[in-house]
Design an enzyme around this catalytic site. Sequence first.
Site, PDB file in Angstrom:
ATOM      1  N   CYS A   1     -15.656  -6.087  -1.073  1.00  0.00           N
ATOM      2  CA  CYS A   1     -15.623  -5.587   0.300  1.00  0.00           C
ATOM      3  C   CYS A   1     -15.760  -4.080   0.306  1.00  0.00           C
ATOM      4  O   CYS A   1     -15.279  -3.402  -0.590  1.00  0.00           O
ATOM      5  CB  CYS A   1     -14.308  -5.965   0.977  1.00  0.00           C
ATOM      6  SG  CYS A   1     -14.190  -7.716   1.304  1.00  0.00           S
TER       7      CYS A   1
ATOM      8  N   GLY B   1     -24.289  10.352   4.785  1.00  0.00           N
ATOM      9  CA  GLY B   1     -24.768   9.144   5.462  1.00  0.00           C
ATOM     10  C   GLY B   1     -26.046   8.587   4.865  1.00  0.00           C
ATOM     11  O   GLY B   1     -26.428   7.469   5.167  1.00  0.00           O
TER      12      GLY B   1
ATOM     13  N   ASP C   1     -28.525   7.875   1.171  1.00  0.00           N
ATOM     14  CA  ASP C   1     -28.225   7.273  -0.119  1.00  0.00           C
ATOM     15  C   ASP C   1     -27.798   8.286  -1.173  1.00  0.00           C
ATOM     16  O   ASP C   1     -27.053   7.941  -2.087  1.00  0.00           O
ATOM     17  CB  ASP C   1     -29.449   6.493  -0.614  1.00  0.00           C
ATOM     18  CG  ASP C   1     -29.683   5.234   0.208  1.00  0.00           C
ATOM     19  OD1 ASP C   1     -28.710   4.494   0.417  1.00  0.00           O
ATOM     20  OD2 ASP C   1     -30.816   4.999   0.644  1.00  0.00           O
TER      21      ASP C   1
END
Length: 406
Positions: free
Chosen positions: A58, A97, A99
């Site tokens: 998760c 925000g 990669d």
Amino acid sequence: MGDYQVTGVQQDTLSAVQLELGGNPNALALRRPFDPLAHDLEASFRLTRFADLKGRGCKVPQEVLNKLVEGLQQDYNSGGDHEHHFMHLAIPRIGIGLDCSVTPLRHGGLVLVQTTDFFYPLVDDPYMMGKIACANVLSDLYAMGVTECDNMLMLLGVSTKMTEKERDVVIPLIMRGFKDSALEAGTTVTGGQTVVNPWCTIGGVASTVAQPNEYIVPDNAVVGDVLVLTKPLGTQVAVNAHQWLDQPERWNRIKLVVSEEDVRKAYHRAMDSMARLNRIASRLMHKYNAHGATDVTGFGLLGHAQTLASHQKNEVSFVIHNLPVIAKMAAVAKACGNMFQLLQGHSAETSGGLLICLPREQAAAYCKDIEKQEGYQAWIIGIVEKGNRTARIIDKPRVIEVPAKE
């Protein structure tokens, strides 16, 4: 091993680690599928037992992460000494925000491109787990068109729940897989950090010093572009289905739609896919004039498509029509109710493919070239149309069954 620091891990583990990173004369033996019995472990040994059992794989929910990222961005945009340091540089500081972080250096118009990632074991073969972890770290560089990595660090959490025997077998194999993947990428692991932890975790840091023409800022999509995906979806479903072979109450839910052989094939396809580098896919982005890309990982296809769409300079939106999925995994996901949300684009992928915005007239040639060079397919899965920087999957997308790679 550089500055590999070891906290609370016995000296014999460190020796094994140094042997692995220094080279192992039995390297060929490591290529066989992992068999616990061959290493004097219990037949029931499963590496995935040492994951975070309550929420394995998760991530922080995407909307929560977006808010945190916005806060960081505001801090930078508010000025301050930190910002003034970069005022004289022609290259913007980007990355929050996206990669990778891209930091302008003080020297000669160069930038530092960096990324980091780590996660829990999701397959039971330690060597393959190491390869997957390394490919996953490197994938963020490749998503920005950076094909060369100058250096890697390894981040390793050794589970306190492992017996000494399990630790001494498993940890060197994980490290060997990570190192071999780094070598395949043309880079080396020079250090990192090893700690003891309730769970087993594996990841790293990848860094490159680049010239501005070596990376592709993912913000130039135009109306008429198409979206290409370079690896099939369904890795999380395949990995879970494989674990359920040992759990009769779970297996009973899916055995009507899939055979044991189907599940084993899907699992090996998923492992193979997750361990494969996105390096060739990244190199071809330059050749075929890509307008931007991201890699598909923990937030699923739609989550990453939405993030990419939100960073576009032009008023565009992404519409996805086709979903290439590892064979039989769409049926398994369906049999599990809404647990995975695979066809809705929310199923987590690990070390997934690149999602690339390409000029329409060059996309087919891109797919053909990647298949020629790698022997693996890529797919045109959607289009870029006028819109307000969002992404969506159509109501009844076409599922493309991707067979096992024999």
